[in-house]
Every structure is written in structure tokens, then in C-alpha cells.
Design an enzyme around this catalytic site. Structure first.
Site, short mmCIF file in Angstrom:
data_model
loop_
_atom_site.label_atom_id
_atom_site.label_comp_id
_atom_site.label_asym_id
_atom_site.label_seq_id
_atom_site.Cartn_x
_atom_site.Cartn_y
_atom_site.Cartn_z
N CYS A 2 1.22 -1.02 0.45
CA CYS A 2 -0.39 0.30 0.10
C CYS A 2 0.70 0.85 0.00
CB CYS A 2 -1.03 -0.03 0.98
SG CYS A 2 -2.36 -1.30 1.41
N ARG A 27 4.07 -0.59 -4.34
CA ARG A 27 3.42 -0.93 -3.02
C ARG A 27 1.80 -1.50 -3.30
NH1 ARG A 27 7.03 1.27 0.11
NH2 ARG A 27 5.31 1.13 1.56
N TRP A 71 -2.30 -2.91 -1.76
CA TRP A 71 -2.59 -3.85 -1.62
C TRP A 71 -3.48 -4.50 -1.20
CZ3 TRP A 71 -0.91 -8.24 0.48
CH2 TRP A 71 0.20 -9.10 -0.11
N ASN A 97 -1.38 2.53 5.99
CA ASN A 97 -0.21 1.56 5.26
C ASN A 97 -0.28 0.32 6.51
OD1 ASN A 97 2.90 1.47 3.88
ND2 ASN A 97 1.11 -0.26 3.78
N GLY A 98 -0.07 -0.33 6.83
CA GLY A 98 0.05 -1.22 8.01
C GLY A 98 -1.17 -2.54 8.24
N GLU A 467 16.31 -17.71 -10.15
CA GLU A 467 16.41 -15.92 -10.54
C GLU A 467 15.15 -16.39 -11.94
OE1 GLU A 467 15.32 -13.66 -8.96
OE2 GLU A 467 14.95 -12.05 -10.00
N LYS A 471 11.55 -14.60 -12.14
CA LYS A 471 11.17 -13.87 -13.46
C LYS A 471 10.36 -13.84 -13.69
CE LYS A 471 12.33 -10.77 -11.68
NZ LYS A 471 13.62 -10.64 -10.66
N GLU A 474 6.65 -14.18 -12.58
CA GLU A 474 5.98 -13.35 -12.12
C GLU A 474 5.94 -11.99 -13.27
OE1 GLU A 474 8.07 -10.82 -9.23
OE2 GLU A 474 10.46 -10.91 -10.76
N HIS A 490 15.51 -36.19 -10.51
CA HIS A 490 15.19 -36.74 -9.17
C HIS A 490 13.76 -36.48 -9.40
CE1 HIS A 490 19.54 -38.23 -8.38
NE2 HIS A 490 19.94 -36.88 -8.54
N LYS A 589 5.78 -4.67 -4.67
CA LYS A 589 7.39 -4.70 -4.74
C LYS A 589 7.69 -4.29 -3.00
CE LYS A 589 10.97 -2.51 -7.37
NZ LYS A 589 11.42 -3.89 -7.77
C1 G6P Z 1 8.61 -8.79 -3.43
C2 G6P Z 1 9.18 -8.40 -4.90
C3 G6P Z 1 10.59 -9.37 -5.41
C4 G6P Z 1 11.13 -9.26 -3.89
C5 G6P Z 1 10.81 -9.55 -2.34
C6 G6P Z 1 12.15 -9.92 -1.61
O1 G6P Z 1 8.09 -10.44 -3.72
O2 G6P Z 1 8.14 -8.15 -5.35
O3 G6P Z 1 10.99 -8.39 -6.58
O4 G6P Z 1 12.64 -10.32 -4.43
O5 G6P Z 1 9.56 -8.76 -2.53
O6 G6P Z 1 11.36 -7.95 -1.06
P1 G6P Z 1 13.17 -7.45 -0.84
O7 G6P Z 1 12.89 -5.97 -0.69
O8 G6P Z 1 13.45 -7.68 0.90
O9 G6P Z 1 14.36 -7.10 -2.11
#
Ligand code: G6P
Length: 594
Positions: A2, A27, A71, A97-98, A467, A471, A474, A490, A589
Site C-alpha cells: 500500500c 506498492r 494491496w 499502510n500497515g 532467479e 522472473k 512473475e 530426481h 514490490k
Molecule cells: C517482493 C518483490 C520482489 C522482491 C521480494 C523481496 O516479492 O516483488 O521483487 O524480491 O519482495 O523484497 P526485498 O525488498 O526484501 O528485496
């Protein structure tokens, strides 16, 4: 999670709130709303994105207001659950936010006292509590209300008079931005870059009043003299600058990100690495905690530390680490988080500190919560990253990890100098991958037709496979799984076939021969293979269906070039599938809930 904004000044608040909110959509973006003090409080909100809200929004006059992009945590994304929320009289509006953990109990109590609730949110108790305690002083009423709340909050309160905004934070970020006869409040700096570069970072427990001409903050019960900071990010940093999406802009910014980090941490003239101030303290064992993409950076960090420092390093997912307790005495912990606000990582850091560990934080956001917990904070030089999928912030994390490991390393100076020389060439090597993007676009077009994909890697590139898969899934919603290449037989082998492409990272190191064998075994099961391999590798051309060539680098740096190729592959696959690349469904994010 948020984003909240506030404005108070001489200009029309509504367009300013909308433009600030748009910059905070990373956010959360399932619904949004604004409230403006204009002949009472006018609220407009919906389960839509900020741009769409702006188009349907009637024009309200009014030079003060608040806004929110959500969110959902409590209550589905809907118009009624969107913020701002009002009290019964409609004269107090709140964005939050919280999470209010004890909202059920408070809500029942307030209902029994005659308050009328309309939403399923935890937030709605806040305006009602303020209303209950209001007797002419909004700040006082807010303070009493917050004393009854358990949980986390960054809030902005607007009253119908509109001559002040009351703000407060606890465990959620909030900055006040200072303008000329106008002031702004926001969850994060990108929101206000169009208007000013002067900010005050609030601390946990702060409560204050922002008016057109001033800011008053109370810290620990007394008026605080808050330090003003100059923001180093520019307005252009938070714009697409001609790119179709923030993600592709941010991928292309990576050579610059590497250069900035190198400039920050190394002394060019002497060709040596600037040492971290506490190098004297011997490193016995290392624990890296993090989530998501940052966790994959940690896995690479573990490899680098073990290789260069000859110590034992552990990389733990923060949310798992929080539920078991084994920490070796003398452990140095590194918490990696681009946002600096991830709830699980913050919790892990607190636990580590309680057990006596020294905690170094690596984050991209100045003033974020991690810096208040860590013993030392290292800021990455990625600039604002708007796209939800992390790319350049991951690259900057890797650069800091290389620098840290080299800084602590007892390896001979010649070896370190040669690694440093390699590092200096990384921007041009990454640029080479970017310049070759046309070929990756072609591969992405065919990958986009599938519904499943596997990524495999070995050694330091196992984390790159994880990773790469993250990517792809997502942003393209294609089901993708990353594996240590040796593990694929396995279990995952059962799923292999002509509809399951495998992306194999085949770096020229001691894992290369084993990777060739894995590729042959996969091909024998009919699965198409795209290899990411060093330029000039002729053996790989014989076994893989397609090859993405990346420049030759030292094994330790191979994740840097390999991940850029996989970021481009994910981006162009998602683009081919017509996905909402910068704001994928259900994600955010900054994940401030456990
Ligand atoms: C969210 C974001 C990711 C990120 C993860 C951890 O899921 O979408 O891109 O890797 O949080 O976030 P941080 O801010 O702790 O790296």
C-alpha cells in the site's frame, strides 16, 4: 504494501495526489482512492488503477488531501474496502499502510458504542477511534487512538477543515517532503520527486502535524528537530524515458548501476578495494537472510563468501529462518532487501540482533526500516526501481556482495587486483548482452507459446536459474521452475516432453561437463533446450536447440551476464503474451506483511 500520500499547499490537491499515487503503485495496485477537503470531505475511490480513477474522478477544488493505492490484506479489493476511510460524521478521513492486529476487538467495542462500519478492513477502526476521542484537537485525538492500536501503521489523517494533516508511523515507512508554501507526505520518495528533493524521514513512534507552512514532529513525547535530507534520485530516474515499460528501462540501466557501485566502493587510481571500516573483526561465519529475488542474491553471496573468504556461509529465506533458532555464536549476518521494508526480513534481523549478532543491511532505499535495525547499512546505487520485478536492484546487491567479499578477503593482493580489473569490465560485458537483445526477442517469441518451463544451473549459477524462473513466472504467468541441474532427474524429469522447454545455464567452469550431460539427458526426453553459454562455445551448439551467447567472464562474475540474458528473456516473453509487465497481478514490490 500500500502506498499513501498527502498534500497541503496552495495548489489544487487532487491532480497532485493522483500524480504522486501513480508513482507508488509498485506498492500495491488493486484499488485506490483520494479524499480532498473541499466544503467538507470529498472521497472518491474504486477497485481500479490510479490512471483510470483520475479519468472518472469529478473535479473537486481543495488544496489539501490524502490518497491511497492498495494491496488488499483485510477485505477483497473493492470500492468499499478501498481507502480513504471515513468516521461516522464524514469529517475525518484516514489513509493507512500497515495492519491493525486488534481491529476485531476495537470494531466490536466501537459498534457497541454506536459507530457504523461499512467495510471489511482493519483500517476503518482508525477514523472511528479518532472521532471517539476528538474534542477539538486532531493531533491529540489521533495520538490517543493510536495508543489503542496494536500493529503497524503509517497514517495520514485529514479533517474537514483541511488546514492540517496529522501523520504518524510505526513499522511502516513515511516521509515528509518540503516544498515552497506546500508540503507533501508519502510512503516513499519516488512519489514526490516531481515536486521537491527535500525530505524528512520519520521514525517509528513519530506523530506530527503538517500544514502549508510548517511541519511539527513529536518524537518520544517531545517536539523533535528533524534533519532535512536532500534526495539524490532525480525526476528522470522515476520516469520511463521513452521505454515501453519500467522493467526494460531498468534492465538497460544495469551497466550504469555497476559503474556507480564500483565508483562508490573502489579507489580507481590504486586499483584496490576500499575496505569496510570493521574489517579488523575477523569473520568466522556468515548468515545471509532475505526473501524473493534478494534471497537469490544471498545464494550467490554465499558462494562468493565461501570462495573468497574460505569461511562457512549460510543463506536463509527470512520467513523460514524466523521459525528456527540455530545461530552460531560470532555469526555476522547480512540482511538483503531492495525495499528495506520486507516484514519477514525485518523480523529475522530483530531476532539476530537479540541473539547478539552483528547485522549488516544491504538496501536500495535510504531511510527504510532496515537501517534503523541494522548495525550498519550499505546502500546500493541502483536508483529508484519502479517495476515490481527486481532487476537492477538485484544487480546492485550482487555488486555490493562482491565488494564486501573482496573487502574481507585475505586472498593475495594480486588475485584481488585481477578480480577488480574484471569487475571494471562488467559494464561493457553487460552492455554486450543488451546489444544482442534481438536474438533473445526471437527466442522469447517461441517461449511465449508454452505454459511450462524449467531453468537449470549448477554451482554459482544454480541461483541464477532460480532467479531466471522467478522472473519469467512473475511477469509472464508462464509456470516456471528453477532447479540445481543435478536434481532435475530426481522427479522433474517426469514432466519433461516436447511441451516443456528447459533453459540451461552452461558456464565454462568445473560444472560445464556435467551440464552438457544434463542437456543431453533432457534432449533424450524430447524437451527443447535453450542454453545460455559463453561466446565461442562450439560444443553447446551441438547439443542445445538454441544458444544465447554471453561474453566470457570469471566464473565468480558469470551470474552478472547470465542473469541479464534471463531478464531479457522473461521481459520479451511477457511482452509477447501481452502481460501487465511492470505491475503483475497480485504482487507488490514492498511486502510489509508476514
Ligand atoms: C517482493 C518483490 C520482489 C522482491 C521480494 C523481496 O516479492 O516483488 O521483487 O524480491 O519482495 O523484497 P526485498 O525488498 O526484501 O528485496
Amino acid at each position: 504494501m500500500c502506498g499513501i500520500v498527502g498534500y497541503i499547499g496552495e495548489k489544487q490537491a487532487q491532480p497532485i495526489l493522483l500524480s504522486c499515487l501513480e508513482k507508488l503503485e509498485y506498492r500495491g495496485y488493486d484499488s485506490c482512492g483520494v479524499a480532498v477537503a473541499a466544503d467538507g470531505i470529498k472521497v472518491f475511490k474504486d477497485a481500479t488503477r490510479v490512471k483510470a480513477l483520475g479519468k472518472s474522478l469529478p473535479k473537486f477544488g481543495g488544496t489539501s488531501g490524502i490518497g491511497h493505492t492498495r494491496w488488499a490484506t483485510h477485505g477483497a479489493p473493492s470500492q468499499v474496502n478501498a481507502h480513504p476511510h471515513l468516521d461516522c460524521s464524514g469529517k475525518i478521513a484516514v489513509v493507512h499502510n500497515g495492519v491493525v492486529r486488534n481491529y476485531q476487538k476495537l470494531k466490536e467495542q466501537l459498534i457497541s458504542e454506536g459507530h457504523n462500519f461499512v467495510s471489511d478492513t482493519d483500517t476503518e477502526v482508525i477514523p472511528h477511534l479518532i472521532e471517539k476521542h476528538y474534542s477539538g484537537n486532531l493531533e491529540e485525538a489521533t495520538e490517543i487512538a493510536l495508543n489503542e492500536i496494536e500493529g503497524s501503521y503509517a497514517i495520514i489523517v485529514l479533517a474537514a477543515a483541511g488546514n492540517e494533516l496529522v501523520i504518524a508511523r510505526k513499522d511502516s515507512p513515511l516521509v515528509v517532503a518540503l516544498g515552497d508554501r506546500e508540503n507533501f507526505i508519502a510512503s516513499d520518495v519516488p512519489a514526490i520527486l516531481d515536486y521537491t528533493d527535500r525530505v524528512i524521514y520519520l521514525e517509528d513512534g513519530d506523530i506530527g502535524v503538517v500544514s502549508q507552512n510548517g511541519v511539527r514532529i513529536k518524537r518520544n513525547g517531545i517536539e523533535a528537530r528533524c534533519e532535512e535530507h536532500k534526495v539524490l534520485w532525480s525526476m528522470e530516474d522515476a520516469q520511463k524515458s521513452g521505454y515501453e515499460h519500467f522493467m526494460i528501462k531498468e534492465i538497460h540501466e544495469q551497466p550504469g548501476v555497476i559503474r556507480n557501485t564500483l565508483g562508490e566502493f573502489t579507489r580507481d587510481s590504486e586499483g584496490s578495494v576500499d575496505l569496510l571500516e570493521m574489517k579488523e573483526r575477523a569473520l568466522e561465519s556468515m548468515l545471509l537472510v532475505s526473501c524473493g529475488t534478494s534471497y537469490y542474491a544471498s545464494l550467490i553471496g554465499k558462494f562468493i563468501f565461501e570462495e573468497l573468504l574460505n569461511i562457512s556461509a549460510r543463506a536463509e529465506i527470512a520467513s523460514e529462518f524466523n521459525y528456527h533458532n540455530h545461530i552460531l555464536p560470532g555469526t555476522t549476518a547480512i540482511a538483503i532487501t531492495q525495499s528495506g521494508e520486507t516484514a519477514d526480513t525485518l523480523k529475522a534481523m530483530k531476532k539476530l540482533k537479540e541473539t547478539g549478532c552483528r547485522v549488516i543491511a544491504i538496501t536500495n532505499v535510504v531511510g527504510s526500516s532496515v537501517s534503523r535495525i541494522a548495525n550498519q547499512t550499505i546502500y546500493t546505487r541502483a536508483g529508484p526501481e519502479i517495476s515490481v520485478a527486481a532487476t537492477k536492484s538485484f544487480m546492485a546487491q550482487l555488486m555490493v556482495l562482491y565488494w564486501l567479499a573482496m573487502s574481507y578477503s585475505k586472498a593475495e593482493t594480486r588475485k584481488l587486483a585481477s578480480l577488480l580489473m574484471e569487475m571494471r569490465q562488467l559494464p561493457s560485458k553487460v552492455q554486450q548482452v543488451l546489444d544482442d537483445e534481438a536474438k533473445i526477442i526471437d527466442y522469447a517469441k517461441s517461449l511465449a507459446k508454452y505454459e511450462n518451463a524449467f531453468f537449470i544451473g549448477r554451482g554459482i549459477n544454480m541461483a541464477v536459474a532460480l532467479e531466471g524462473a522467478l522472473k519469467l513466472k512473475e511477469i509472464s504467468y508462464l509456470h516456471a521452475e528453477g532447479f540445481a541441474a543435478g536434481e532435475i532427474k530426481h522427479g522433474p524429469f517426469a514432466l519433461l516432453g516436447s511441451n516443456t522447454p528447459v533453459i540451461a545455464i552452461a558456464s565454462q567452469d568445473n560444472t560445464y561437463e556435467a551440464m552438457l550431460t544434463s542437456i543431453k539427458e533432457i534432449k533424450a526426453r524430447g524437451a527443447p533446450v535453450i542454453a545460455v553459454a559463453e561466446e565461442g562455445d562450439e560444443d553447446i551448439v551441438e547439443v542445445a536447440d538454441s544458444v544465447i551467447s554471453v561474453p566470457k567472464v570469471d566464473t565468480l562474475f558469470s551470474p552478472v551476464v547470465n542473469i541479464v540474458a534471463l531478464q531479457l528473456l522473461a521481459y520479451y516473453t511477457a511482452r509477447e503474451r501481452g502481460c501487465s509487465i511492470d505491475f503483475p497481478r497480485n504482487l507488490a514490490k514492498s511486502v510489509t506483511v508476514e
